[in-house]
Design a protein around this motif. Structure first.
Motif, PDB file in Angstrom:
ATOM      1  N   ALA A  72       0.854  -1.299   0.002  1.00 37.59           N
ATOM      2  CA  ALA A  72       0.253   0.074  -0.272  1.00 37.59           C
ATOM      3  C   ALA A  72       0.856   1.396  -0.065  1.00 37.59           C
ATOM      4  CB  ALA A  72      -0.879   0.006   1.304  1.00 37.59           C
ATOM      5  N   PHE A  73       1.970   1.032   0.697  1.00 36.35           N
ATOM      6  CA  PHE A  73       2.912   2.347   0.897  1.00 36.35           C
ATOM      7  C   PHE A  73       3.415   2.772  -0.683  1.00 36.35           C
ATOM      8  CE2 PHE A  73       7.459   3.279   0.894  1.00 36.35           C
ATOM      9  CZ  PHE A  73       7.475   4.759   1.330  1.00 36.35           C
ATOM     10  N   TRP A  74       3.943   1.530  -1.241  1.00 35.94           N
ATOM     11  CA  TRP A  74       4.681   1.394  -2.671  1.00 35.94           C
ATOM     12  C   TRP A  74       3.784   1.922  -3.594  1.00 35.94           C
ATOM     13  CZ3 TRP A  74       9.669   2.075  -2.522  1.00 35.94           C
ATOM     14  CH2 TRP A  74      10.306   1.391  -1.225  1.00 35.94           C
ATOM     15  N   LEU A  75       2.382   1.453  -3.749  1.00 41.15           N
ATOM     16  CA  LEU A  75       1.275   2.099  -4.234  1.00 41.15           C
ATOM     17  C   LEU A  75       1.060   3.462  -4.350  1.00 41.15           C
ATOM     18  CD1 LEU A  75      -0.836   1.155  -6.513  1.00 41.15           C
ATOM     19  CD2 LEU A  75      -2.323   0.736  -4.492  1.00 41.15           C
ATOM     20  N   MET A  76       1.134   4.033  -3.076  1.00 45.28           N
ATOM     21  CA  MET A  76       0.915   5.293  -2.872  1.00 45.28           C
ATOM     22  C   MET A  76       2.056   6.428  -3.301  1.00 45.28           C
ATOM     23  SD  MET A  76      -2.163   6.070  -1.804  1.00 45.28           S
ATOM     24  CE  MET A  76      -2.143   7.665  -1.330  1.00 45.28           C
ATOM     25  N   LEU A  77       3.281   5.705  -3.162  1.00 48.10           N
ATOM     26  CA  LEU A  77       4.440   6.443  -3.406  1.00 48.10           C
ATOM     27  C   LEU A  77       4.469   6.401  -5.120  1.00 48.10           C
ATOM     28  CD1 LEU A  77       6.502   7.707  -2.032  1.00 48.10           C
ATOM     29  CD2 LEU A  77       8.168   5.598  -2.392  1.00 48.10           C
ATOM     30  N   SER A  78       4.269   5.344  -5.743  1.00 37.86           N
ATOM     31  CA  SER A  78       3.959   5.185  -7.229  1.00 37.86           C
ATOM     32  C   SER A  78       2.838   6.316  -7.758  1.00 37.86           C
ATOM     33  CB  SER A  78       3.476   3.758  -7.566  1.00 37.86           C
ATOM     34  OG  SER A  78       4.743   2.932  -7.349  1.00 37.86           O
ATOM     35  N   ALA A  79       1.945   6.363  -7.043  1.00 42.68           N
ATOM     36  CA  ALA A  79       0.836   7.242  -7.199  1.00 42.68           C
ATOM     37  C   ALA A  79       1.299   8.740  -7.683  1.00 42.68           C
ATOM     38  CB  ALA A  79      -0.284   7.227  -6.419  1.00 42.68           C
ATOM     39  N   THR A 115      -1.161  12.904  -1.353  1.00 43.74           N
ATOM     40  CA  THR A 115      -0.353  11.688  -1.744  1.00 43.74           C
ATOM     41  C   THR A 115       0.837  11.199  -0.871  1.00 43.74           C
ATOM     42  OG1 THR A 115      -1.677  11.619  -3.788  1.00 43.74           O
ATOM     43  CG2 THR A 115      -0.274   9.821  -3.425  1.00 43.74           C
ATOM     44  N   LEU A 116       1.602  12.191  -1.008  1.00 41.86           N
ATOM     45  CA  LEU A 116       2.836  11.936  -0.258  1.00 41.86           C
ATOM     46  C   LEU A 116       2.737  11.792   1.412  1.00 41.86           C
ATOM     47  CD1 LEU A 116       5.389  14.220  -2.138  1.00 41.86           C
ATOM     48  CD2 LEU A 116       5.093  11.703  -2.165  1.00 41.86           C
ATOM     49  N   ILE A 117       1.876  12.652   1.894  1.00 40.48           N
ATOM     50  CA  ILE A 117       1.554  12.473   3.345  1.00 40.48           C
ATOM     51  C   ILE A 117       0.855  11.420   3.614  1.00 40.48           C
ATOM     52  CG2 ILE A 117       0.133  13.614   5.073  1.00 40.48           C
ATOM     53  CD1 ILE A 117       0.482  16.396   3.776  1.00 40.48           C
ATOM     54  N   ILE A 118      -0.136  10.962   2.774  1.00 42.65           N
ATOM     55  CA  ILE A 118      -0.802   9.527   3.373  1.00 42.65           C
ATOM     56  C   ILE A 118       0.185   8.442   3.222  1.00 42.65           C
ATOM     57  CG2 ILE A 118      -2.657   8.077   2.454  1.00 42.65           C
ATOM     58  CD1 ILE A 118      -3.720  10.382   3.945  1.00 42.65           C
ATOM     59  N   ALA A 119       0.928   8.611   2.131  1.00 46.05           N
ATOM     60  CA  ALA A 119       2.120   7.539   1.861  1.00 46.05           C
ATOM     61  C   ALA A 119       2.896   7.284   3.370  1.00 46.05           C
ATOM     62  CB  ALA A 119       3.017   7.705   0.584  1.00 46.05           C
ATOM     63  N   GLY A 120       3.225   8.410   3.763  1.00 41.05           N
ATOM     64  CA  GLY A 120       4.254   8.600   5.056  1.00 41.05           C
ATOM     65  C   GLY A 120       3.425   8.053   6.096  1.00 41.05           C
ATOM     66  N   LEU A 121       2.088   8.399   6.146  1.00 38.40           N
ATOM     67  CA  LEU A 121       1.364   7.873   7.336  1.00 38.40           C
ATOM     68  C   LEU A 121       1.057   6.354   7.106  1.00 38.40           C
ATOM     69  CD1 LEU A 121      -1.266  10.790   7.873  1.00 38.40           C
ATOM     70  CD2 LEU A 121       0.588   9.984   9.343  1.00 38.40           C
ATOM     71  N   THR A 125       2.791   3.739  10.038  1.00 37.90           N
ATOM     72  CA  THR A 125       1.590   2.867  10.546  1.00 37.90           C
ATOM     73  C   THR A 125       1.844   1.336  10.297  1.00 37.90           C
ATOM     74  OG1 THR A 125       0.121   4.519  10.344  1.00 37.90           O
ATOM     75  CG2 THR A 125      -0.661   2.209  11.137  1.00 37.90           C
ATOM     76  N   THR A 126       2.328   0.869   9.136  1.00 36.95           N
ATOM     77  CA  THR A 126       2.563  -0.397   8.885  1.00 36.95           C
ATOM     78  C   THR A 126       3.841  -0.989   9.355  1.00 36.95           C
ATOM     79  OG1 THR A 126       3.117   0.285   6.467  1.00 36.95           O
ATOM     80  CG2 THR A 126       0.831  -0.484   6.793  1.00 36.95           C
ATOM     81  N   ASN A 127       4.936  -0.096   9.327  1.00 31.50           N
ATOM     82  CA  ASN A 127       6.098  -0.496   9.551  1.00 31.50           C
ATOM     83  C   ASN A 127       6.645  -0.290  11.016  1.00 31.50           C
ATOM     84  OD1 ASN A 127       6.907  -1.524   7.120  1.00 31.50           O
ATOM     85  ND2 ASN A 127       7.092   0.492   6.322  1.00 31.50           N
ATOM     86  N   LYS A 128       5.759   0.405  11.705  1.00 27.20           N
ATOM     87  CA  LYS A 128       6.114   0.518  13.277  1.00 27.20           C
ATOM     88  C   LYS A 128       6.160  -0.874  14.113  1.00 27.20           C
ATOM     89  CE  LYS A 128       4.767   3.837  16.652  1.00 27.20           C
ATOM     90  NZ  LYS A 128       3.854   4.764  16.986  1.00 27.20           N
ATOM     91  N   LYS A 129       7.183  -0.785  14.899  1.00 31.21           N
ATOM     92  CA  LYS A 129       7.212  -1.606  15.649  1.00 31.21           C
ATOM     93  C   LYS A 129       6.340  -1.650  16.940  1.00 31.21           C
ATOM     94  CE  LYS A 129      11.085  -3.295  13.608  1.00 31.21           C
ATOM     95  NZ  LYS A 129      11.040  -4.227  12.281  1.00 31.21           N
ATOM     96  N   THR A 130       5.787  -2.855  17.258  1.00 27.24           N
ATOM     97  CA  THR A 130       4.605  -2.831  18.353  1.00 27.24           C
ATOM     98  C   THR A 130       5.383  -3.242  19.552  1.00 27.24           C
ATOM     99  OG1 THR A 130       3.808  -4.834  17.511  1.00 27.24           O
ATOM    100  CG2 THR A 130       2.938  -2.930  16.888  1.00 27.24           C
TER     101      THR A 130
END
Length: 130
Positions: A72-79, A115-121, A125-130
């Protein structure tokens, strides 16, 4: 952990709402639904088509994000990259004397930043260590 889940839901909601609005408005201009085309003035067809495509991409990215997929991140970055190319083509269109609305410049800049802000979020969110 709970804070991360709330952020995820908010980001997914904002992205989905923006995507649906984008698909509705872009398709309304392209297919002249509800007389919106006349209200838009000198729209640039390839920009409207790009926005329609991005609306669909945003919906796919929102789904991937909710499923915690890293693509999803890579898709947003590509967008964002695709939007930058479209913005460059729009710049060429303007300097070649093509008709356009000045509000399109600001709208494209906003869409790229969004798009860049959402990609960053999504990345955070997806790569954050829990």
């Amino acid at each position: 952990m709970k804070k991360n889940k709330i952020l995820k839901i908010v980001v997914a909601f904002v992205l989905t709402a923006f995507a649906l609005l984008t698909v509705f408005m872009s398709s309304s201009v392209l297919f002249d639904w509800f007389g919106i085309r006349a209200k838009e003035g000198n729209f640039v067809p390839f920009i409207v088509k790009t926005n329609l495509t991005m609306g669909i991409v945003y919906l796919v990215a929102a789904y991937g994000f909710l499923k915690s997929k890293s693509w999803a991140f890579w898709l947003m970055l590509s967008a964002a990259l695709f939007l930058l190319f479209a913005f460059a083509a729009f710049y060429i269109h303007i300097h070649a004397g093509g008709l356009y609305e000045s509000k399109t410049i600001g709208a494209m800049a906003f869409r790229i930043a969004f798009t860049l802000i959402i990609a960053g979020l999504i990345y955070r969110t997806t790569n954050k260590k829990t």
